[in-house]
Design a protein around this motif. Structure first.
Motif, mmCIF file in Angstrom:
data_model
loop_
_atom_site.group_PDB
_atom_site.id
_atom_site.type_symbol
_atom_site.label_atom_id
_atom_site.label_comp_id
_atom_site.label_asym_id
_atom_site.label_seq_id
_atom_site.Cartn_x
_atom_site.Cartn_y
_atom_site.Cartn_z
ATOM 1 N N PHE A 113 -2.390 -0.171 1.517
ATOM 2 C CA PHE A 113 -2.618 1.260 1.294
ATOM 3 C C PHE A 113 -3.566 1.796 2.372
ATOM 4 C CE2 PHE A 113 -1.792 -0.744 -2.783
ATOM 5 C CZ PHE A 113 -1.018 0.151 -3.498
ATOM 6 N N VAL A 120 -6.625 2.275 -6.939
ATOM 7 C CA VAL A 120 -5.534 1.778 -6.088
ATOM 8 C C VAL A 120 -5.118 0.379 -6.519
ATOM 9 C CG1 VAL A 120 -4.881 1.136 -3.740
ATOM 10 C CG2 VAL A 120 -6.241 3.202 -4.131
ATOM 11 N N LEU A 122 -0.411 8.950 -1.541
ATOM 12 C CA LEU A 122 -0.775 7.635 -1.012
ATOM 13 C C LEU A 122 0.376 6.662 -1.270
ATOM 14 C CD1 LEU A 122 -2.928 5.846 0.314
ATOM 15 C CD2 LEU A 122 -3.844 5.358 -1.971
ATOM 16 N N PRO A 129 2.049 3.078 -0.168
ATOM 17 C CA PRO A 129 1.697 1.842 0.559
ATOM 18 C C PRO A 129 2.846 1.313 1.405
ATOM 19 C CG PRO A 129 2.291 1.299 -1.686
ATOM 20 C CD PRO A 129 2.352 2.809 -1.586
#
Length: 279
Positions: free
Chosen positions: A226, A240, A271, A273
């Protein structure tokens, strides 16, 4: 590439099959477990493997294992003295150490040497790694073994030595970590260095084979990388890390492979990854 500008969090899933993931020297070298039977792999163990991969990839590191020492120095003090000479200024010493060794600007290092090159300082590194814990309790199996070693052909055959080998039947471990931008600025940790760490994690068990961990017994199943769009992060590291959900498909079964688990990623707005399969 310049100094790292964006916070990074990562999660790696590690599978172990008939392997001693991380032996405990205070418990007969049995694989580490907590009181509830969940397998553990220490952050020190993980960092050692990352350092080994750094070395394999051609990078200079400060903390080398004895069997991988390739510069002729028998101690950290000798290695530091050869690089730093009699430098006494702590700021200059720290800067030179970070420039010279990738693992120092990654994980930090305590320098506490006496003598001609006396110095005492601590460097905080930007990369932090949690202790890895298995998703489910692990089953530890033991095997009795014998060894016969003749050190001198003129002597009579030595008697067999009894011993034991211990290994995890199967376990799926979660490795969590983060890269802090503010500390990266202090050590000079760059975007390029972050890419090296990502590759080290993806290939963590390359050249790591031993009798305790034969080739193929340890594997990086998936690596979630990430990269935030700011220095402090769009979300906390805890949020996260929690976004990667791993659970048994059937709670009543004893897991035998990663196929017995579901691996799901909870979406975090803004966000996304990078998801890689390990080597």
């Amino acid at each position: 590439m310049g100094v790292l500008q964006n916070k990074i969090d990562f999660v790696a899933l590690v599978s172990a099959h008939m392997a001693n993931v991380n032996g405990d020297p205070l418990n007969g070298n049995r694989p580490r477990t907590d009181y509830n039977g969940f397998g553990e792999m220490s952050d020190v163990c993980i960092k050692r493997k990352i350092r080994n991969r750094m070395q394999d990839l051609g990078h200079s590191i400060f903390v080398k294992s004895e069997d991988r020492c390739d510069d002729g120095f028998s101690s950290l003090k000798e290695r530091a003295a050869a690089q730093m000479g009699k430098e006494k200024d702590k700021d200059i010493y720290a800067q030179k150490a970070c420039e010279a060794w990738l693992d120092v600007r990654t994980f930090g290092q305590v320098f506490a040497f006496k003598g001609n090159n006396e110095v005492s300082l601590g460097i905080r590194g930007p990369v932090s790694i949690h202790q890895a814990v298995s998703v489910s309790p692990v089953e530890i199996q033991s095997m009795q073994i014998t060894k016969s070693v003749n050190g001198d052909s003129s002597e009579k055959r030595s008697s067999d030595t009894m011993g034991s080998k211990h290994f995890v039947r199967f376990g799926l471990y979660i490795v969590k970590g983060s890269i802090n931008v503010q500390l990266a600025e202090k050590t000079g940790f760059t975007e390029e260095d972050a890419q090296v760490i990502k590759e080290c994690l993806r290939t963590l068990f390359v050249n790591d084979a031993s009798s305790a961990r034969p080739d193929g017994s340890m594997e990086i199943v998936k690596l979630f990388w990430f990269q935030h769009n700011c220095k402090d992060g769009q979300y906390s590291s805890a949020t996260v890390h929690r976004s990667v959900h791993v659970a048994l498909k059937e709670e009543s079964i004893l897991p035998e492979s990663v196929d017995d688990y579901t691996i799901e990623l909870e979406p975090l707005d803004g966000l996304v990854p990078e998801i890689m399969v390990g080597l």
